[in-house]
Design an enzyme around this catalytic site. Sequence first.
Site, PDB file in Angstrom:
ATOM      1  N   GLU A  41      55.697  58.953  35.871  1.00 50.65           N
ATOM      2  CA  GLU A  41      56.267  57.688  35.311  1.00 50.65           C
ATOM      3  C   GLU A  41      57.730  57.437  36.151  1.00 50.65           C
ATOM      4  O   GLU A  41      58.193  56.585  36.125  1.00 50.65           O
ATOM      5  CB  GLU A  41      56.204  57.510  33.980  1.00 50.65           C
ATOM      6  N   CYS A 204      36.631  41.316  40.242  1.00 48.48           N
ATOM      7  CA  CYS A 204      37.333  41.857  38.767  1.00 48.48           C
ATOM      8  C   CYS A 204      36.058  41.803  37.534  1.00 48.48           C
ATOM      9  O   CYS A 204      35.334  40.901  37.291  1.00 48.48           O
ATOM     10  CB  CYS A 204      38.235  40.464  38.688  1.00 48.48           C
ATOM     11  N   CYS A 210      38.678  34.847  32.432  1.00 49.29           N
ATOM     12  CA  CYS A 210      39.975  34.645  33.054  1.00 49.29           C
ATOM     13  C   CYS A 210      40.196  33.163  33.256  1.00 49.29           C
ATOM     14  O   CYS A 210      39.350  32.378  34.133  1.00 49.29           O
ATOM     15  CB  CYS A 210      40.088  35.158  34.708  1.00 49.29           C
TER      16      CYS A 210
HETATM   17  S1  SF4 Z   1      43.193  35.992  38.726  1.00 54.45           S
HETATM   18 FE1  SF4 Z   1      41.634  36.493  37.022  1.00 54.45          FE
HETATM   19  S2  SF4 Z   1      39.735  36.683  37.882  1.00 54.45           S
HETATM   20 FE2  SF4 Z   1      41.189  36.875  39.381  1.00 54.45          FE
HETATM   21  S3  SF4 Z   1      41.694  39.223  39.677  1.00 54.45           S
HETATM   22 FE3  SF4 Z   1      43.223  38.399  38.104  1.00 54.45          FE
HETATM   23  S4  SF4 Z   1      42.399  38.640  36.122  1.00 54.45           S
HETATM   24 FE4  SF4 Z   1      40.615  38.912  37.790  1.00 54.45          FE
END
Ligand code: SF4
Length: 345
Positions: A41, A204, A210
């Site tokens: 760290e 992701c 998201c």
């Molecule tokens: S913007 Fe949202 S969907 Fe795209 S990588 Fe980032 S967290 Fe994942």
Amino acid sequence: MPSNASNDANIAAAIEKWFQGAARELPWRAEDSPWGRLLSEFMAQQTQIERVAEKWTAMVDRFPAPISMAEADLNDVMLLWQGLGYYRRARYLKEASEQICSEFGGEVPQTVEELLRLKGVGKYTAGAIASIAFNNRVPIVDGNVHRVVCRLANEGSKGVNDAWTWDRATNLVEQCSSPSLLNEGLMELGATVCMSKNPKCHACPVQSNCEAFKNETQLDVPKPKATKSKQVEFHYAVLFCKQGKIALEHRSQTELWGGMWQVPTIESIRKLTQKEVSSHFKVQGKLLKLGSFKHTLTHKSIEFHVFESPHESAEQLKWFDVDSLSELPFANAQKKVLSYKELAD
Ligand code: SF4
């Protein structure tokens, strides 16, 4: 996105699961000791992880426990820190190792409150060590976590304050199974998937949660920080060499590259003439120009001009055997200066 416990639990579970399969192989993850984590760290602050990975093993081999660093000379820590930049961190690390021995019986403390007493440890580092090394249920926020939580909530196109980001990180850690996996996973997601300029949303694990992805605002969130224009400086380094010896200076601990060694160098905020450089070092006669290069730091850009002096200086110089250079720490820019005479390793 309204923060609610069940949504946060889903996000946390997805990140923890993803991280167990996607974590990059990093040496401190394999060893997984509190001291190794603390070293990583300190070393990783504002430094690319690949560079830290190269240096961490040598550091932990030389200093396998806080006591070995506490009892060592600062010069030995600086030697292994060469190339990582931000040399003040190396001095703080040494002081922190001494505190661990004098105040915590030689063991890395476990709580955020105790960790915050260590030199060089702020809120992020304390949270990272407490959660990742000891699995304490505390949040962490670094640039990567900030980006991920802003995008998940589609917040921050106009900027958000730190308190909001810490609150979101707290909501998530309160709902996770393992604070260690979640926090390291959040950072890993920001570093390898939810990157600032080209997020890989297709890969992701929390795409379905998201809001930025749903609204196609990934690149607008969070608002990038305004960048300050860099200060420009001019450094004039002069190599004085004679009979297998070279003149060197030691930088004071409080300045940039504190505690590192360098060839005699003048720093100026304006360009200097060769005559001004010669007269500063009390050299009668012309200097030999070896070359110039630019060295860029986060806050300033430095033009280095490198000379060799074929003449003696009337200044009192400190002389060192050329063969002993590998025992002294130099910042990268000064290694480059030495390379003009093939003196850098
Ligand atoms: S913007 Fe949202 S969907 Fe795209 S990588 Fe980032 S967290 Fe994942």
